[in-house]
Design a protein around this motif. Structure first.
Motif, mmCIF file in Angstrom:
data_model
loop_
_atom_site.group_PDB
_atom_site.id
_atom_site.type_symbol
_atom_site.label_atom_id
_atom_site.label_comp_id
_atom_site.label_asym_id
_atom_site.label_seq_id
_atom_site.Cartn_x
_atom_site.Cartn_y
_atom_site.Cartn_z
ATOM 1 N N ALA A 200 45.603 -4.562 30.944
ATOM 2 C CA ALA A 200 43.757 -3.519 30.496
ATOM 3 C C ALA A 200 44.262 -2.068 30.011
ATOM 4 C CB ALA A 200 42.753 -3.624 30.839
ATOM 5 N N ILE A 201 45.547 -1.466 31.321
ATOM 6 C CA ILE A 201 45.551 -0.159 30.683
ATOM 7 C C ILE A 201 46.899 -0.104 29.463
ATOM 8 C CG2 ILE A 201 47.834 1.410 32.255
ATOM 9 C CD1 ILE A 201 45.872 0.361 34.426
ATOM 10 N N ASN A 202 47.591 -1.132 29.590
ATOM 11 C CA ASN A 202 48.266 -1.525 28.602
ATOM 12 C C ASN A 202 47.697 -1.325 27.265
ATOM 13 O OD1 ASN A 202 51.360 -1.500 30.002
ATOM 14 N ND2 ASN A 202 51.144 -3.613 30.751
ATOM 15 N N ASN A 203 46.336 -1.940 27.153
ATOM 16 C CA ASN A 203 46.346 -2.333 26.000
ATOM 17 C C ASN A 203 45.714 -1.133 25.745
ATOM 18 O OD1 ASN A 203 47.649 -4.235 25.133
ATOM 19 N ND2 ASN A 203 46.095 -5.720 26.119
ATOM 20 N N ASN A 204 45.187 -0.001 26.653
ATOM 21 C CA ASN A 204 44.152 0.555 26.993
ATOM 22 C C ASN A 204 42.238 0.684 26.370
ATOM 23 O OD1 ASN A 204 43.968 3.979 26.398
ATOM 24 N ND2 ASN A 204 44.102 4.104 24.362
ATOM 25 N N ASP A 205 42.244 -0.290 27.435
ATOM 26 C CA ASP A 205 40.970 -0.924 27.577
ATOM 27 C C ASP A 205 40.208 -0.360 28.593
ATOM 28 O OD1 ASP A 205 39.338 -2.958 26.834
ATOM 29 O OD2 ASP A 205 40.058 -4.330 26.714
ATOM 30 N N TYR A 206 39.374 -0.199 27.975
ATOM 31 C CA TYR A 206 38.412 1.140 29.031
ATOM 32 C C TYR A 206 37.948 -0.140 29.681
ATOM 33 C CZ TYR A 206 35.087 3.885 31.266
ATOM 34 O OH TYR A 206 34.042 4.561 32.188
ATOM 35 N N THR A 207 37.025 -0.644 29.146
ATOM 36 C CA THR A 207 35.819 -1.681 29.615
ATOM 37 C C THR A 207 36.181 -2.590 30.009
ATOM 38 O OG1 THR A 207 34.505 -1.402 27.144
ATOM 39 C CG2 THR A 207 34.069 -3.135 28.190
ATOM 40 N N THR A 208 37.693 -3.297 29.888
ATOM 41 C CA THR A 208 38.285 -4.359 30.300
ATOM 42 C C THR A 208 38.944 -3.512 31.714
ATOM 43 O OG1 THR A 208 39.158 -5.868 28.779
ATOM 44 C CG2 THR A 208 39.990 -6.557 30.815
ATOM 45 N N MET A 209 39.355 -2.452 31.802
ATOM 46 C CA MET A 209 39.628 -1.502 33.389
ATOM 47 C C MET A 209 38.718 -1.760 33.934
ATOM 48 S SD MET A 209 41.189 1.686 33.306
ATOM 49 C CE MET A 209 40.128 2.656 32.804
ATOM 50 N N CYS A 210 37.593 -1.127 33.350
ATOM 51 C CA CYS A 210 36.215 -1.268 33.909
ATOM 52 C C CYS A 210 35.650 -2.199 34.772
ATOM 53 C CB CYS A 210 35.316 -0.268 33.592
ATOM 54 S SG CYS A 210 34.713 0.710 32.651
ATOM 55 N N LYS A 211 36.308 -3.540 34.258
ATOM 56 C CA LYS A 211 35.236 -4.904 34.849
ATOM 57 C C LYS A 211 36.338 -5.504 35.985
ATOM 58 C CE LYS A 211 33.339 -6.611 30.848
ATOM 59 N NZ LYS A 211 33.649 -7.403 29.387
ATOM 60 N N LYS A 212 37.688 -5.053 35.576
ATOM 61 C CA LYS A 212 38.678 -5.887 36.321
ATOM 62 C C LYS A 212 38.987 -4.512 37.924
ATOM 63 C CE LYS A 212 40.137 -8.634 34.062
ATOM 64 N NZ LYS A 212 39.739 -10.334 34.302
ATOM 65 N N LEU A 213 38.540 -3.775 38.318
ATOM 66 C CA LEU A 213 38.302 -2.794 39.468
ATOM 67 C C LEU A 213 38.270 -3.639 40.317
ATOM 68 C CD1 LEU A 213 35.720 0.442 39.114
ATOM 69 C CD2 LEU A 213 38.440 0.286 39.199
ATOM 70 N N GLY A 214 38.624 -3.500 41.774
ATOM 71 C CA GLY A 214 38.687 -4.383 42.960
ATOM 72 C C GLY A 214 39.775 -3.759 43.936
ATOM 73 N N ASN A 215 39.083 -3.631 45.286
ATOM 74 C CA ASN A 215 39.802 -2.917 46.159
ATOM 75 C C ASN A 215 39.123 -4.261 47.606
ATOM 76 O OD1 ASN A 215 39.893 -1.927 48.762
ATOM 77 N ND2 ASN A 215 40.006 -0.233 48.068
ATOM 78 N N VAL A 216 40.300 -4.806 48.452
ATOM 79 C CA VAL A 216 40.144 -5.807 49.347
ATOM 80 C C VAL A 216 39.710 -5.499 50.818
ATOM 81 C CG1 VAL A 216 41.230 -7.698 47.744
ATOM 82 C CG2 VAL A 216 42.799 -6.185 50.126
ATOM 83 N N LEU A 217 40.193 -4.143 50.259
ATOM 84 C CA LEU A 217 39.364 -3.234 52.175
ATOM 85 C C LEU A 217 38.240 -2.964 52.219
ATOM 86 C CD1 LEU A 217 42.868 -1.431 52.594
ATOM 87 C CD2 LEU A 217 42.372 -3.072 53.104
ATOM 88 N N GLU A 218 37.706 -2.742 50.426
ATOM 89 C CA GLU A 218 35.911 -1.923 50.141
ATOM 90 C C GLU A 218 35.177 -2.986 51.502
ATOM 91 O OE1 GLU A 218 34.011 -0.896 46.520
ATOM 92 O OE2 GLU A 218 33.921 -2.920 46.771
ATOM 93 N N SER A 219 35.178 -4.075 51.495
ATOM 94 C CA SER A 219 34.255 -5.064 51.977
ATOM 95 C C SER A 219 34.572 -4.182 54.013
ATOM 96 C CB SER A 219 34.446 -6.309 52.114
ATOM 97 O OG SER A 219 35.822 -6.762 52.142
ATOM 98 N N VAL A 220 34.970 -4.486 54.145
ATOM 99 C CA VAL A 220 35.342 -3.883 55.052
ATOM 100 C C VAL A 220 34.972 -2.350 55.386
ATOM 101 C CG1 VAL A 220 37.041 -3.899 57.827
ATOM 102 C CG2 VAL A 220 38.407 -5.339 55.363
ATOM 103 N N THR A 221 35.696 -1.408 54.834
ATOM 104 C CA THR A 221 35.108 -0.520 55.238
ATOM 105 C C THR A 221 33.117 0.006 54.686
ATOM 106 O OG1 THR A 221 36.820 0.529 54.577
ATOM 107 C CG2 THR A 221 34.712 1.989 54.362
ATOM 108 N N LEU A 222 32.495 -0.980 54.059
ATOM 109 C CA LEU A 222 31.136 -1.369 53.992
ATOM 110 C C LEU A 222 29.912 -1.592 54.932
ATOM 111 C CD1 LEU A 222 30.997 -2.182 50.121
ATOM 112 C CD2 LEU A 222 31.027 0.618 50.761
ATOM 113 N N SER A 223 31.156 -2.338 55.696
ATOM 114 C CA SER A 223 30.696 -2.673 56.063
ATOM 115 C C SER A 223 30.503 -2.479 57.879
ATOM 116 C CB SER A 223 31.263 -3.892 57.464
ATOM 117 O OG SER A 223 32.573 -4.291 57.783
ATOM 118 N N LEU A 224 31.469 -1.158 58.232
ATOM 119 C CA LEU A 224 31.250 -0.432 59.050
ATOM 120 C C LEU A 224 30.668 0.842 59.081
ATOM 121 C CD1 LEU A 224 35.461 -1.104 60.171
ATOM 122 C CD2 LEU A 224 33.262 -1.838 61.100
#
Length: 289
Positions: A200-224
């Protein structure tokens, strides 16, 4: 002589943890980029041979706990520099926020001392030194957009991401990266699509960049920390195109293309959260000049 360095914050567009390594670090894949929120690091010569850290922020230590101090000591020890330096850190990046403020200060110190002491080291050499200080320091030396692998010190630069506004919100808590990793379980997690984000970054594709956001640590912090979850929900309800926690948190960011919507999200969060910022993505090395 006097050197001024900009130390921009980073956000994680994608953060994946693959496994725990024999050295007790975690093997990661992260797509990171810089934003237009930065500390200022001022370096000047001292008559005596010592490292002096100055900051008006009471949360910034002035000894070896400070990553900028460690960066200066590493340069002095590695290159046998018998000179002193005064390092003044003007903080704009929230402390313990998941935005690599301390790492960026250390990286700015490496770049600044390279000039102050006329060492003529390349950014690649400075990034290798930075890996001895902390996992995010190598990325911060370049200050661009990159895929970071290994424990975060192996950097593959990428083009800048599609231009947009970023709204950042940090609740009045600090989160320990070590604590989050201790709570994290590498089994049964949904890995983000790192390759998709890079595409998405290489193609300058904002919509796909938004869809591909992800962070595996997020669920841990959200639970705490339920306040982090509340911030994320408020941003989504206010019309953000995409929302994600940066690093191990607790800062949450939203991406939007239109300034008016960014201002609406900002105004909706100000009463709920003490530290809220509207900035732009940077994502290119020239931002350090």
């Amino acid at each position: 002589m006097y050197v001024l360095e900009k130390a921009p914050a980073k956000i994680n567009l994608s953060l994946d943890v693959l496994y725990k390594r024999p050295d007790n670090f975690h093997e990661v894949e992260m797509v990171m980029t810089t934003i237009d929120l930065a500390d200022r690091v001022e370096l000047s010569m001292l008559a005596e041979d010592r490292i002096k850290i100055e900051s008006e922020n009471r949360f910034v230590p002035n000894d070896e706990r400070n990553l900028a101090y460690r960066a200066a000591k590493l340069i002095k020890d590695t290159y046998n520099i018998n000179k002193g330096v005064r390092i003044k850190i003007v903080k704009q990046i929230p402390v313990a926020a998941g935005l690599a403020g301390g790492s960026s200060d250390a990286a700015a110190t490496l770049r600044g001392l390279n000039q102050l002491w006329s060492l003529n080291l390349s950014l690649d050499v400075l990034a290798t030194l930075g890996a001895q200080i902390g996992s995010d320091v190598s990325f911060c030396v370049y200050g661009s957009t990159a895929l970071a692998t290994g424990r975060g010190e192996l950097i593959t630069e990428l083009p800048p991401p599609p231009a947009c506004w970023v709204v950042l919100a940090k609740p009045s808590i600090g989160v320990s990266t070590q604590t989050i990793y201790q709570q994290f379980n590498t089994n049964n997690i949904a890995h983000p699509d790192t390759k998709g984000m890079i595409s998405a970054i290489n193609n300058n594709d904002y919509t796909t960049m938004c869809k591909k956001l992800g962070n595996v640590l997020e669920s841990v912090t959200l639970s705490l920390y339920p306040e982090v979850r509340q911030i994320k929900q408020l941003m989504l309800q206010s019309g953000a195109d995409a929302v994600l926690m940066s690093g191990s948190g607790p800062t949450v960011f939203s991406l939007v293309q239109h300034e008016s919507r960014a201002e609406r999200i900002y105004n909706g969060l100000r009463g709920f959260c003490g530290e809220v910022y509207v900035v732009r993505l940077l994502g290119y090395r020239q931002a350090l000049d």
